[in-house]
Design a protein around this motif. Structure first.
Motif, PDB file in Angstrom:
ATOM      1  N   LEU A  60       0.832  -1.204   0.000  1.00  0.00           N
ATOM      2  CA  LEU A  60       0.000   0.000   0.000  1.00  0.00           C
ATOM      3  C   LEU A  60       0.867   1.254   0.000  1.00  0.00           C
ATOM      4  O   LEU A  60       0.592   2.216  -0.725  1.00  0.00           O
ATOM      5  CB  LEU A  60      -0.920   0.004   1.219  1.00  0.00           C
ATOM      6  N   MET A  61       1.903   1.250   0.816  1.00  0.00           N
ATOM      7  CA  MET A  61       2.782   2.412   0.877  1.00  0.00           C
ATOM      8  C   MET A  61       3.564   2.578  -0.418  1.00  0.00           C
ATOM      9  O   MET A  61       3.717   3.691  -0.933  1.00  0.00           O
ATOM     10  CB  MET A  61       3.747   2.288   2.073  1.00  0.00           C
ATOM     11  N   ARG A 118       2.963   5.891  -2.724  1.00  0.00           N
ATOM     12  CA  ARG A 118       4.059   6.860  -2.706  1.00  0.00           C
ATOM     13  C   ARG A 118       4.941   6.780  -3.948  1.00  0.00           C
ATOM     14  O   ARG A 118       5.987   7.415  -4.001  1.00  0.00           O
ATOM     15  CB  ARG A 118       4.934   6.632  -1.472  1.00  0.00           C
ATOM     16  N   ALA A 119       4.506   6.012  -4.946  1.00  0.00           N
ATOM     17  CA  ALA A 119       5.374   5.787  -6.108  1.00  0.00           C
ATOM     18  C   ALA A 119       5.769   7.086  -6.797  1.00  0.00           C
ATOM     19  O   ALA A 119       6.939   7.281  -7.164  1.00  0.00           O
ATOM     20  CB  ALA A 119       4.678   4.858  -7.102  1.00  0.00           C
ATOM     21  N   GLY A 120       4.815   8.001  -6.972  1.00  0.00           N
ATOM     22  CA  GLY A 120       5.138   9.271  -7.618  1.00  0.00           C
ATOM     23  C   GLY A 120       5.989  10.160  -6.745  1.00  0.00           C
ATOM     24  O   GLY A 120       7.011  10.710  -7.183  1.00  0.00           O
ATOM     25  N   GLU A 121       5.607  10.294  -5.488  1.00  0.00           N
ATOM     26  CA  GLU A 121       6.350  11.129  -4.534  1.00  0.00           C
ATOM     27  C   GLU A 121       7.791  10.654  -4.362  1.00  0.00           C
ATOM     28  O   GLU A 121       8.716  11.460  -4.225  1.00  0.00           O
ATOM     29  CB  GLU A 121       5.621  11.102  -3.192  1.00  0.00           C
ATOM     30  N   ALA A 122       7.977   9.320  -4.393  1.00  0.00           N
ATOM     31  CA  ALA A 122       9.314   8.756  -4.195  1.00  0.00           C
ATOM     32  C   ALA A 122      10.138   8.720  -5.480  1.00  0.00           C
ATOM     33  O   ALA A 122      11.280   8.253  -5.469  1.00  0.00           O
ATOM     34  CB  ALA A 122       9.196   7.351  -3.623  1.00  0.00           C
ATOM     35  N   GLY A 123       9.586   9.197  -6.575  1.00  0.00           N
ATOM     36  CA  GLY A 123      10.327   9.229  -7.829  1.00  0.00           C
ATOM     37  C   GLY A 123      10.424   7.889  -8.531  1.00  0.00           C
ATOM     38  O   GLY A 123      11.236   7.719  -9.440  1.00  0.00           O
ATOM     39  N   LYS A 124       9.573   6.934  -8.144  1.00  0.00           N
ATOM     40  CA  LYS A 124       9.589   5.623  -8.803  1.00  0.00           C
ATOM     41  C   LYS A 124       8.981   5.709 -10.207  1.00  0.00           C
ATOM     42  O   LYS A 124       9.369   4.983 -11.114  1.00  0.00           O
ATOM     43  CB  LYS A 124       8.824   4.592  -7.981  1.00  0.00           C
ATOM     44  N   ILE A 125       7.954   6.553 -10.352  1.00  0.00           N
ATOM     45  CA  ILE A 125       7.335   6.780 -11.652  1.00  0.00           C
ATOM     46  C   ILE A 125       7.359   8.280 -11.948  1.00  0.00           C
ATOM     47  O   ILE A 125       7.282   9.106 -11.029  1.00  0.00           O
ATOM     48  CB  ILE A 125       5.897   6.243 -11.707  1.00  0.00           C
ATOM     49  N   ASP A 126       7.449   8.620 -13.215  1.00  0.00           N
ATOM     50  CA  ASP A 126       7.577  10.019 -13.610  1.00  0.00           C
ATOM     51  C   ASP A 126       6.263  10.623 -14.093  1.00  0.00           C
ATOM     52  O   ASP A 126       5.916  11.748 -13.726  1.00  0.00           O
ATOM     53  CB  ASP A 126       8.619  10.152 -14.725  1.00  0.00           C
ATOM     54  N   SER A 127       5.542   9.898 -14.917  1.00  0.00           N
ATOM     55  CA  SER A 127       4.367  10.483 -15.564  1.00  0.00           C
ATOM     56  C   SER A 127       3.055   9.825 -15.177  1.00  0.00           C
ATOM     57  O   SER A 127       2.010  10.473 -15.185  1.00  0.00           O
ATOM     58  CB  SER A 127       4.528  10.418 -17.093  1.00  0.00           C
ATOM     59  N   CYS A 128       3.066   8.572 -14.856  1.00  0.00           N
ATOM     60  CA  CYS A 128       1.823   7.849 -14.543  1.00  0.00           C
ATOM     61  C   CYS A 128       1.335   8.199 -13.138  1.00  0.00           C
ATOM     62  O   CYS A 128       2.134   8.316 -12.205  1.00  0.00           O
ATOM     63  CB  CYS A 128       2.048   6.347 -14.662  1.00  0.00           C
ATOM     64  N   SER A 183       0.725   8.207   3.622  1.00  0.00           N
ATOM     65  CA  SER A 183       0.947   8.138   2.181  1.00  0.00           C
ATOM     66  C   SER A 183      -0.351   7.896   1.416  1.00  0.00           C
ATOM     67  O   SER A 183      -0.503   8.335   0.276  1.00  0.00           O
ATOM     68  CB  SER A 183       1.959   7.041   1.849  1.00  0.00           C
ATOM     69  N   LEU A 184      -1.311   7.202   2.054  1.00  0.00           N
ATOM     70  CA  LEU A 184      -2.589   6.952   1.383  1.00  0.00           C
ATOM     71  C   LEU A 184      -3.411   8.227   1.243  1.00  0.00           C
ATOM     72  O   LEU A 184      -3.972   8.514   0.187  1.00  0.00           O
ATOM     73  CB  LEU A 184      -3.394   5.911   2.157  1.00  0.00           C
ATOM     74  N   GLN A 185      -3.508   9.019   2.336  1.00  0.00           N
ATOM     75  CA  GLN A 185      -4.321  10.231   2.347  1.00  0.00           C
ATOM     76  C   GLN A 185      -5.691   9.945   1.732  1.00  0.00           C
ATOM     77  O   GLN A 185      -6.134  10.600   0.796  1.00  0.00           O
ATOM     78  CB  GLN A 185      -3.610  11.364   1.602  1.00  0.00           C
ATOM     79  N   GLU A 186      -6.350   8.965   2.296  1.00  0.00           N
ATOM     80  CA  GLU A 186      -7.506   8.368   1.651  1.00  0.00           C
ATOM     81  C   GLU A 186      -8.829   9.034   2.014  1.00  0.00           C
ATOM     82  O   GLU A 186      -8.935   9.767   2.990  1.00  0.00           O
ATOM     83  CB  GLU A 186      -7.589   6.891   2.039  1.00  0.00           C
ATOM     84  N   ARG A 187      -9.834   8.752   1.176  1.00  0.00           N
ATOM     85  CA  ARG A 187     -11.236   8.994   1.536  1.00  0.00           C
ATOM     86  C   ARG A 187     -11.818   7.671   2.017  1.00  0.00           C
ATOM     87  O   ARG A 187     -11.296   6.603   1.685  1.00  0.00           O
ATOM     88  CB  ARG A 187     -12.022   9.503   0.331  1.00  0.00           C
TER      89      ARG A 187
END
Length: 409
Positions: free
Chosen positions: A170-171, A175-185, A209-213
């Protein structure tokens, strides 16, 4: 093959089903048109608003969905994301979605492999995703490459997320975008659980990291269950259902916390039982028999991948519960019956502690229940008391489908 047998088979293939017109409408996996989804208008609207940014390439909100079994959680999630994918294509957005059943993919590695294989187009990416042989980090690396290569947005449905053995996935996903794992998706997560307490099991890093509803799906009432089934009664041939079939199936399902999944199971099984009776009419007695069959089928599915020792422990509990006025039983009492059972099955018994571990695993999987009590003896330590979530006869019938077990054990 003889001509007689061949002609007999030909008559089967050429014949029309005497009961069902479109049985797929009763399948659990079937995603019906929106007008067939009853009593979930607000939930559909809320979830659509939550993931709305994804339509034009924005990041969808992560969402936790709670509710008892059969309250439409998975159905609504699949329906809304399917609609979003279709609409996004018209907008020129490359949106894709994946559905993960966490009762089947229970580990982080299994989830990542499933996601990578679902989202991948190997002829385009030239990336292979083998079923085994790589480290978890290597599978993540391939997943990130696939997402950036092919997709603007992905929405991941994690059904029965509480069955995951760990929550690191889940984390990682959130957090994939925030951690720089993915650039555009952009990645959105829809996590579905039958347990409203699931959130309490998540550590602060995952929650942050979820910041969910959060949405809670209430049980269906008997009127809604009747409407659900009436909107799918064209699964049957015209005139195949007597007037009391749908109200009775709805009443049975309403007793099970408004479980629409069970209502449709009962209705489908009732049709099958009518066919077995060479009848083209589904009657009240078929519904009553179908209710028991639905219970056994559901429990059999829960147990199908469980090892023999786990089945033996649950079976032992069912044997002492059968006919007893007690509802809960201590580990020691279950173990005494388990030992006698393993002897008759000619398998080596586990120690009491290891058998208790097996029972705890079954409680985690919602196959049975467990409560803790303070002991009365010296030391007054905690003692586990276990109880069945189904009638003993249902449990026994389900387990007896394993040839190792028989009613005389």
């Amino acid at each position: 093959m003889s001509n007689e047998k061949r002609s007999s088979l030909d008559s089967i293939w050429e014949s029309e089903d005497p009961v069902f017109a479109d049985k797929e409408l009763l399948d659990i996996e079937h995603i019906p048109d929106e007008e067939r989804i009853i009593g979930r208008e607000d939930e559909i609207s809320n979830l659509a608003n939550s993931i709305h940014p994804a339509i034009r390439g924005g990041k969808p909100r992560n969402t936790l969905i709670y509710g008892k079994t059969g309250t439409g959680k998975s159905l609504v999630a699949k329906h809304v994301t399917q609609s979003a994918e279709n609409f996004a294509q018209d907008q020129g957005t490359r949106l894709d979605r994946a559905y993960i059943d966490c009762t089947q993919a229970t580990t982080e590695t299994q989830v990542v492999i499933k996601l990578a294989r679902t989202f991948n187009q190997p002829d385009v990416t030239d990336i292979s995703v083998p079923l085994s042989g790589l480290s978890t980090n290597a599978y993540y690396d391939r997943l990130w490459q696939i997402l950036d290569s092919l997709h603007d947005v992905v929405i991941i449905i994690l059904d029965e997320v509480d069955k995951l053995q760990e929550n690191n996935v889940l984390m990682q996903l959130s957090r994939a975008g925030e951690a720089g794992k993915i650039d555009s998706c952009k990645v959105g997560i829809l996590a579905i659980s039958n347990k409203i307490s699931f959130k309490d099991s998540l550590d602060e890093r995952v929650l942050s990291s979820l910041q969910e509803r959060e949405f809670i799906f209430p049980p269906y009432d008997a009127n809604q269950l009747r409407e659900i089934m009436r909107h799918r009664q064209d699964a049957f041939r015209e005139g195949a259902l007597t007037d009391d079939v749908i109200p009775l199936a709805a009443a049975f399902a309403a007793q099970e916390h408004g479980d629409a999944r069970k209502a449709l199971d009962i209705l489908r099984n009732a049709g099958e039982l009518a066919k077995d009776d060479d009848s083209d009419i589904v009657r009240e007695e078929h519904v009553r028999n179908a209710r028991e069959k639905a219970d056994i089928d559901r429990f059999s599915k829960l147990l199908q991948d469980q090892p023999t020792q786990s089945k033996a422990a649950v079976y032992a509990l069912s044997l002492i519960a059968d006919g007893s006025k007690q509802e809960e039983f201590p580990t020691r009492e279950i173990y005494e019956r388990y030992e006698r059972l393993t002897e008759s099955l000619d398998i080596d018994p586990l120690s009491q502690r290891r058998m208790s571990d097996r029972l705890n695993e079954q409680a985690f999987l919602d196959i049975l229940g467990v409560t803790d009590r303070v002991g009365r003896g010296r030391g007054k330590g905690m003692t586990n008391f276990y109880y069945l979530l189904e009638e003993p006869k249902v449990v026994q019938s389900a387990i007896e489908s394993d040839q190792r077990f028989s009613p005389n054990k």
